[in-house]
Design an enzyme around this catalytic site. Structure first.
Site, PDB file in Angstrom:
ATOM      1  N   LEU A 133     -41.717   5.097  15.962  1.00 54.76           N
ATOM      2  CA  LEU A 133     -42.609   4.806  16.477  1.00 54.76           C
ATOM      3  C   LEU A 133     -42.211   4.640  17.485  1.00 54.76           C
ATOM      4  O   LEU A 133     -42.874   4.899  18.769  1.00 54.76           O
ATOM      5  CB  LEU A 133     -43.355   4.111  15.892  1.00 54.76           C
ATOM      6  CG  LEU A 133     -44.688   4.215  16.572  1.00 54.76           C
ATOM      7  CD1 LEU A 133     -45.947   5.887  16.867  1.00 54.76           C
ATOM      8  CD2 LEU A 133     -46.280   3.204  15.957  1.00 54.76           C
ATOM      9  N   SER A 134     -41.790   3.592  18.289  1.00 59.25           N
ATOM     10  CA  SER A 134     -41.667   2.794  19.152  1.00 59.25           C
ATOM     11  C   SER A 134     -41.128   3.329  20.180  1.00 59.25           C
ATOM     12  O   SER A 134     -39.375   4.180  20.220  1.00 59.25           O
ATOM     13  CB  SER A 134     -41.052   1.011  19.279  1.00 59.25           C
ATOM     14  OG  SER A 134     -41.946   0.772  18.599  1.00 59.25           O
ATOM     15  N   SER A 138     -43.811   2.740  25.065  1.00 60.60           N
ATOM     16  CA  SER A 138     -44.407   2.270  24.171  1.00 60.60           C
ATOM     17  C   SER A 138     -44.595   0.869  23.456  1.00 60.60           C
ATOM     18  O   SER A 138     -43.505   2.206  22.075  1.00 60.60           O
ATOM     19  CB  SER A 138     -45.026   4.382  24.039  1.00 60.60           C
ATOM     20  OG  SER A 138     -44.112   4.713  22.891  1.00 60.60           O
ATOM     21  N   TYR A 240     -50.952  10.348  14.327  1.00 59.30           N
ATOM     22  CA  TYR A 240     -51.199   9.026  14.462  1.00 59.30           C
ATOM     23  C   TYR A 240     -52.226   8.293  13.008  1.00 59.30           C
ATOM     24  O   TYR A 240     -51.636   7.341  13.254  1.00 59.30           O
ATOM     25  CB  TYR A 240     -52.465   9.170  15.359  1.00 59.30           C
ATOM     26  CG  TYR A 240     -53.326  10.234  14.976  1.00 59.30           C
ATOM     27  CD1 TYR A 240     -54.736   8.946  14.997  1.00 59.30           C
ATOM     28  CD2 TYR A 240     -54.164  11.207  15.016  1.00 59.30           C
ATOM     29  CE1 TYR A 240     -55.904   9.661  14.556  1.00 59.30           C
ATOM     30  CE2 TYR A 240     -54.873  11.431  14.680  1.00 59.30           C
ATOM     31  CZ  TYR A 240     -56.066  11.326  14.034  1.00 59.30           C
ATOM     32  OH  TYR A 240     -56.955  11.801  13.531  1.00 59.30           O
ATOM     33  N   GLN A 287     -43.813 -42.554   4.535  1.00 63.59           N
ATOM     34  CA  GLN A 287     -45.617 -42.566   4.386  1.00 63.59           C
ATOM     35  C   GLN A 287     -45.818 -40.889   6.032  1.00 63.59           C
ATOM     36  O   GLN A 287     -45.929 -39.822   6.038  1.00 63.59           O
ATOM     37  CB  GLN A 287     -47.055 -42.833   4.921  1.00 63.59           C
ATOM     38  CG  GLN A 287     -47.178 -42.539   4.522  1.00 63.59           C
ATOM     39  CD  GLN A 287     -49.187 -42.952   4.679  1.00 63.59           C
ATOM     40  OE1 GLN A 287     -48.715 -43.596   5.607  1.00 63.59           O
ATOM     41  NE2 GLN A 287     -49.741 -43.245   3.951  1.00 63.59           N
ATOM     42  N   GLU A 371     -44.296  -5.243  14.443  1.00 61.78           N
ATOM     43  CA  GLU A 371     -45.537  -4.369  13.642  1.00 61.78           C
ATOM     44  C   GLU A 371     -46.932  -4.772  14.744  1.00 61.78           C
ATOM     45  O   GLU A 371     -48.245  -4.881  13.076  1.00 61.78           O
ATOM     46  CB  GLU A 371     -45.454  -4.222  11.968  1.00 61.78           C
ATOM     47  CG  GLU A 371     -44.444  -3.662  10.811  1.00 61.78           C
ATOM     48  CD  GLU A 371     -44.032  -3.336   9.878  1.00 61.78           C
ATOM     49  OE1 GLU A 371     -45.118  -2.943   9.427  1.00 61.78           O
ATOM     50  OE2 GLU A 371     -43.576  -3.126   9.311  1.00 61.78           O
TER      51      GLU A 371
END
Ligand SMILES: Cc1cc2nc3c(=O)[nH]c(=O)nc-3n(C[C@H](O)[C@H](O)[C@H](O)COP(=O)(O)OP(=O)(O)OC[C@H]3O[C@@H](n4cnc5c(N)ncnc54)[C@H](O)[C@@H]3O)c2cc1C
Length: 388
Positions: A133-134, A138, A240, A287, A371
């Site tokens: 997609l990328s 964009s 899309y 601790q 993503e």
């Protein structure tokens, strides 16, 4: 009422088959992947024998129905696989994640019967897929993509450039998003399946990355690359929808990758603090250290709840968009925080490659980027809450 509540399982309570599956994947990762992790990271190369073993384990076709030769699992099984692999090596986790939660998911949901018959059996034996997609111009604004597809005879000619494509090196099939009608804006975007070797298509340079180095990230070049109309995934102009809906689900897989990473960093740290001695005792006896370990465990547990809840909602056919966005942003922040604390607790040893935690710290960074960046997830959450 109490009976109904009692019948509802806790989110982290797994079915018997899920426990067996998760444990067998983790055992495999521990035995077969752990010894290769450092070398694959150093050389930025996925071990090809490991790829064969992942196919043999059925991890590259988790949700492919048995009738197509796959493992016939659920989305939740894919999430467990990605988590268990990423506990050892998040680079392996992302290869398996993209294959299952993006590529196979899209083919099963949007593919014609012919496309399913052509690709699903291959995913079970030898074929890796990529989701493309990328582009350079964009990323977050994914639908501003400049790759064009023009009708040509019985097919479409694709011209453009994709960037940052995971599995670019190993994949034989690529789901490529191109616009057939730029005047229609995002309503021109169409998803095509392009096979490696199609004339006009070449895999370009591989990126040299900060983390998840064994996972290939490549540029793809299309120059009058003609694919038949039968290779369209979904409908013309509806790409899309394919992109949004698969990425909404894929995000849960990235949550699982980050969860596994954080769990892995915690595992290493628990062993180390019990072993390492200062001031005459194990540093786990202080601790201050105990509280830091407790915070790491708390982070891992909240992440697991968000990831499992999103995945369970998805499998139940319930809305999960906001939950998935929350799980992605939280898990990636936790992965970075837990891996960072692991380095602190290893001291100087945390800073060198001889020990495993510096790699996990580098691997964690990508969770906030791919993503959908953290800002994009915040936008999704805010929109749901504010209703605008
Ligand atoms: C290792 C790796 C693997 C990848 N794998 C794939 C893949 O397999 N397939 C694929 O298609 N893509 C892949 N990507 C691309 C990835 O999805 C994009 O990098 C990501 O979506 C961000 O896009 P960008 O890099 O263009 O950043 P930009 O969109 O330029 O964002 C830059 C910064 O601006 C912020 N920003 C942008 N717009 C807004 C806004 N409206 N409001 C607030 N903040 C904003 C972002 O949050 C970010 O912090 C991969 C990337 C990497 C690094």
């Amino acid at each position: 009422m109490s009976q109904t509540i009692a019948a509802m399982p806790a989110l982290t309570r797994l079915a018997e088959d899920e426990v067996i599956f998760r444990d067998s994947v983790y055992e495999f990762a521990d035995k077969e992947i752990r010894p290769l992790t450092r070398e694959m990271d150093e050389h930025a190369k996925f071990n090809p024998d490991l790829l064969k073993k992942l196919f043999e384990m059925g991890l590259l076709s988790v949700e492919v129905p048995e009738s197509y030769g796959g493992a016939g699992g659920t989305f939740f099984h894919s999430v467990l696989a990605v988590e268990s692999l990423s506990r050892v090596d998040p680079s392996v986790g992302v290869l398996v994640d993209v294959q299952n939660t993006l590529v196979i998911n899209a083919v099963m949901r949007w593919g014609t019967e012919d496309l399913k018959r052509k690709y699903l059996p291959k995913f079970a034996t030898s074929m890796i897929g990529a989701y493309c997609l990328s582009e350079a111009g964009s990323g977050s604004d994914a639908f501003a993509l400049a790759t064009r597809a023009v009708e040509k005879g019985d097919g479409y000619s694709i011209t453009g450039r994709k960037l940052w494509i995971t599995n670019g090196n190993e994949a034989d099939m690529f789901i490529v998003f191109a616009n057939v009608n730029p005047d229609a804006g995002y309503r021109g975007i169409t998803a095509f399946i392009v096979d490696r070797g199609t004339p006009g298509f070449t895999v370009g340079k591989k990126e040299d990355k900060l983390g998840i180095r064994a996972s290939s990230t490549c540029e793809l070049l299309f120059e009058d690359c003609v694919v038949p109309k039968s290779q369209i995934l979904g409908e013309v102009g509806k790409g899309y929808k394919v992109a949004i809906e698969t990425l909404n689900e894929g995000r849960i897989g990235i949550g699982a990758q980050m969860l596994g990473l954080a769990q892995g960093a915690l595992d290493h740290t628990i062993a180390y603090v019990k072993e390492r001695k200062q001031f005459g005792k194990a540093i786990a006896d202080f601790q201050g250290v105990q509280f830091q370990i407790a915070r790491m465990a708390l982070d891992v547990e909240t992440t697991r709840l968000l990831v499992y809840n999103s995945a369970r909602l998805r499998d139940a056919g319930q809305p999960f968009l906001t939950e998935a966005a929350m799980c992605k942003i939280h898990s990636s922040e936790v992965a970075e925080r837990v891996a960072s604390m692991a380095i602190n607790l290893y001291g100087g040893n945390g800073f060198v490659k001889e020990y495993p935690v510096e790699k996990l710290y580098r691997d964690a960074k990508i969770g906030q980027i791919y993503e959908g960046t953290s800002n994009m997830q915040l936008g999704t959450i805010a929109k749901a809450i504010l209703g605008n």
